[in-house]
Write an enzyme that holds these catalytic residues in place. Structure first.
Site, mmCIF file in Angstrom:
data_model
loop_
_atom_site.group_PDB
_atom_site.id
_atom_site.type_symbol
_atom_site.label_atom_id
_atom_site.label_comp_id
_atom_site.label_asym_id
_atom_site.label_seq_id
_atom_site.Cartn_x
_atom_site.Cartn_y
_atom_site.Cartn_z
ATOM 1 N N GLY A 96 95.414 -59.717 -5.206
ATOM 2 C CA GLY A 96 94.986 -58.894 -4.136
ATOM 3 C C GLY A 96 94.263 -59.837 -3.072
ATOM 4 C CB THR A 131 103.126 -59.902 -0.252
ATOM 5 O OG1 THR A 131 103.172 -59.935 -1.460
ATOM 6 C CG2 THR A 131 104.477 -59.280 0.404
ATOM 7 C CE LYS A 141 104.952 -59.788 -6.089
ATOM 8 N NZ LYS A 141 104.096 -60.766 -5.974
ATOM 9 C CB SER A 170 103.876 -55.274 -12.557
ATOM 10 O OG SER A 170 103.043 -55.923 -12.008
ATOM 11 C CG ASN A 221 94.414 -62.771 4.249
ATOM 12 O OD1 ASN A 221 94.813 -62.245 5.139
ATOM 13 N ND2 ASN A 221 94.948 -61.789 3.264
ATOM 14 N NE ARG A 222 87.898 -63.451 9.723
ATOM 15 C CZ ARG A 222 88.552 -64.423 10.669
ATOM 16 N NH1 ARG A 222 89.836 -64.270 11.136
ATOM 17 N NH2 ARG A 222 88.093 -65.294 11.098
ATOM 18 C CD1 TRP A 250 90.297 -55.161 9.472
ATOM 19 C CD2 TRP A 250 91.549 -55.596 7.420
ATOM 20 N NE1 TRP A 250 90.724 -54.005 8.893
ATOM 21 C CE2 TRP A 250 91.339 -54.248 7.709
ATOM 22 C CE3 TRP A 250 92.333 -56.335 6.430
ATOM 23 C CZ2 TRP A 250 91.941 -53.279 6.712
ATOM 24 C CZ3 TRP A 250 92.597 -55.200 5.381
ATOM 25 C CH2 TRP A 250 92.538 -53.918 5.448
#
Length: 230
Positions: free
Chosen positions: A14, A18, A39, A43, A178-179, A209
């Site tokens: 998370g 991606t 990828k 799942s 990454n925010r 973000w």
């Protein structure tokens, strides 16, 4: 044959692997590069008339310059939205390092300037009872791009992940901050400064973000020239 291949891993699940991968692909496309993204195992796929589909894999498929079938981008698609090794068992599938490496090597044979192979979860996520995903980039002997989510605890997660990658004999070519959440962490700049001093690689960018924007917009915050050196 793909001239440059990198494995994209995260400090946790998370963290935005991606979106970062797609932004790198978009930045490379803007620089006139031919790109591929995959990828190998995903799942949490949804059933569609065309078969199982994963949102992350679809993002990579769209961001790449070269046209590929979905099955090449995501050769192992699993429906249960749980850890890959558990999802594989529930789906009656066998997932092994050798199998995933075979898919990746097939993709490497395609002409492109850049191939990104996105992992699942963090560096040590299991594939089965004996193997972890880390063995895939090891077998391919490719450098790693690390995604660090700016949140409480990220320094520890980033340093431990980088240490594990080095101990596995691979190079961290670069990392992206990454925010991944809307509210900035406290002491964010101090955290970034520490990571830039301590991590054994250059920072390729700090992604903000920005709700509702896509990889093309985020690519403007990246400097990927390093990926094409040498």
């Amino acid at each position: 044959m793909a001239k440059k291949t990198f494995f994209v891993t995260g400090t946790d699940t998370g963290v935005g692997k991606t979106m970062v991968s797609a932004a790198i692909l978009e930045a490379a496309k803007s620089a006139g590069k031919r790109t591929l993204g995959m990828k190998p195992i995903a799942s949490g796929c949804e059933r569609t008339p065309a078969g199982l589909r994963n949102d992350d894999a679809l993002i990579l498929q769209h961001a790449a310059t070269e046209s590929l079938t979905y099955e090449l981008v995501n050769p192992v698609a699993l429906e249960p939205a749980i850890a890959p090794h558990v999802a594989a068992v529930q789906a009656g599938r066998v997932v092994s390092v050798d199998r995933l490496v075979g898919f990746c090597r097939g993709m490497q044979m395609r002409p492109a300037d850049l191939l990104l192979i996105e992992g699942a979860g963090g560096w040590r996520v299991p594939l089965n009872d004996r193997e972890t995903y880390a063995a895939v980039p090891q077998a391919l002997d490719i450098p790693v791009i690390m995604v660090v989510a700016l949140k409480l605890g990220c320094i520890n997660h980033a340093l431990l992940t980088a240490e594990a990658i080095r101990n596995d004999g691979l190079i961290v070519t670069g990392w992206v901050a990454n925010r991944a959440e809307p509210n900035a962490m406290s002491c964010e700049q101090e955290t970034l400064n520490y990571l830039m001093e301590q991590l054994p690689a250059r920072c390729l960018g700090v992604l903000p973000w920005l709700e509702g924007v896509g990889p093309a917009t985020l690519s403007r915050y990246l400097d990927i020239d390093l990926l094409f050196e040498n």
